[in-house]
Design a protein around this motif. Structure first.
Motif, mmCIF file in Angstrom:
data_model
loop_
_atom_site.group_PDB
_atom_site.id
_atom_site.type_symbol
_atom_site.label_atom_id
_atom_site.label_comp_id
_atom_site.label_asym_id
_atom_site.label_seq_id
_atom_site.Cartn_x
_atom_site.Cartn_y
_atom_site.Cartn_z
ATOM 1 N N GLN A 182 21.408 17.429 50.497
ATOM 2 C CA GLN A 182 22.144 17.370 52.121
ATOM 3 C C GLN A 182 22.895 18.521 52.330
ATOM 4 N N GLY A 183 22.813 19.153 53.340
ATOM 5 C CA GLY A 183 23.564 20.176 53.861
ATOM 6 C C GLY A 183 24.565 19.493 54.927
ATOM 7 N N VAL A 184 25.298 20.857 55.404
ATOM 8 C CA VAL A 184 26.505 20.714 56.545
ATOM 9 C C VAL A 184 25.651 20.434 57.642
ATOM 10 N N SER A 185 26.216 19.603 58.648
ATOM 11 C CA SER A 185 25.529 19.384 59.851
ATOM 12 C C SER A 185 25.647 20.674 60.786
ATOM 13 N N SER A 186 24.911 20.898 61.743
ATOM 14 C CA SER A 186 24.900 22.222 62.500
ATOM 15 C C SER A 186 26.117 22.295 63.302
ATOM 16 N N ALA A 187 27.054 21.370 63.392
ATOM 17 C CA ALA A 187 28.265 21.576 64.235
ATOM 18 C C ALA A 187 29.226 22.187 63.380
ATOM 19 N N ALA A 188 29.063 21.779 61.888
ATOM 20 C CA ALA A 188 29.783 22.436 60.896
ATOM 21 C C ALA A 188 29.899 23.840 60.569
ATOM 22 N N SER A 189 30.940 24.545 60.206
ATOM 23 C CA SER A 189 30.713 26.083 60.088
ATOM 24 C C SER A 189 31.103 26.387 58.510
ATOM 25 N N ASP A 190 30.963 27.850 58.443
ATOM 26 C CA ASP A 190 31.207 28.071 56.834
ATOM 27 C C ASP A 190 32.414 27.581 56.366
ATOM 28 N N VAL A 191 33.583 27.223 57.444
ATOM 29 C CA VAL A 191 34.776 26.859 57.083
ATOM 30 C C VAL A 191 34.656 25.425 56.327
ATOM 31 N N SER A 235 24.570 21.519 46.906
ATOM 32 C CA SER A 235 23.861 20.376 47.149
ATOM 33 C C SER A 235 22.838 20.298 46.114
ATOM 34 N N ALA A 236 22.181 21.227 45.534
ATOM 35 C CA ALA A 236 21.170 21.468 44.510
ATOM 36 C C ALA A 236 21.545 20.583 43.243
ATOM 37 N N LYS A 237 22.675 20.847 42.847
ATOM 38 C CA LYS A 237 23.332 20.324 41.635
ATOM 39 C C LYS A 237 23.743 18.938 41.754
ATOM 40 N N ASN A 238 24.075 18.538 42.846
ATOM 41 C CA ASN A 238 24.537 17.024 42.702
ATOM 42 C C ASN A 238 24.598 16.610 44.365
ATOM 43 N N PRO A 239 23.426 16.243 44.844
ATOM 44 C CA PRO A 239 23.314 16.094 46.395
ATOM 45 C C PRO A 239 24.308 14.861 46.753
ATOM 46 N N ASP A 240 24.457 13.855 45.955
ATOM 47 C CA ASP A 240 25.481 12.813 46.423
ATOM 48 C C ASP A 240 27.012 13.201 46.473
ATOM 49 N N ALA A 241 27.325 14.008 45.432
ATOM 50 C CA ALA A 241 28.820 14.600 45.386
ATOM 51 C C ALA A 241 28.783 15.429 46.458
#
Length: 135
Positions: free
Chosen positions: A1-10, A71-77
């Protein structure tokens, strides 16, 4: 899972900081780390990214391999870390006596306490981390 589009590099860097510094501390421990980085950035009037990547600060962030997807190493974490960052920014946590923390360390990880720990006010301990304010 990635960061939502509203979230930034921060948000991504904050999530990486939470993940690498406090994953074993659980959700609240990760939130305390995010809170601490935010407080330090505000006090120093600088960016969260500059705090996270400052020399000799957050070794997990500094040593994270470039281009490696957390997210590739541990998606849940990673999903938990991202959720924690979003909730900290939304004001969803009560940090109690740790409110205002700008420094922390883990006694079991470091060989001796950092020099600043004897000069700064001790605020609280949460599991394996001790949190400090500013003088």
């Amino acid at each position: 899972q990635g960061v939502s589009s509203a979230a930034s590099d921060v948000y991504k860097r904050q999530a990486l900081t939470a993940l690498t510094e406090a994953r074993a501390e659980g959700e609240h421990g990760m939130a305390l780390v995010v809170h601490t980085v935010l407080n330090r950035a505000k006090t120093r009037k600088t960016s969260v990214c500059k705090i996270a990547y400052a020399p000799s600060q957050f070794h997990g962030v500094l040593n994270w391999p470039k281009g490696r997807n957390p997210s590739a190493k541990n998606p849940d974490a990673w999903a938990l870390a991202v959720r924690v960052v979003n909730q900290v920014y939304a004001g969803a946590y009560d940090f109690g006596s740790c409110t205002g923390a700008e420094y922390f360390y883990a006694p079991k990880v470091v060989r001796r306490p950092p020099g600043w720990s004897s000069r700064l006010p001790y605020l609280c301990q949460y599991r394996g981390h001790r949190f400090y304010g500013v003088a």
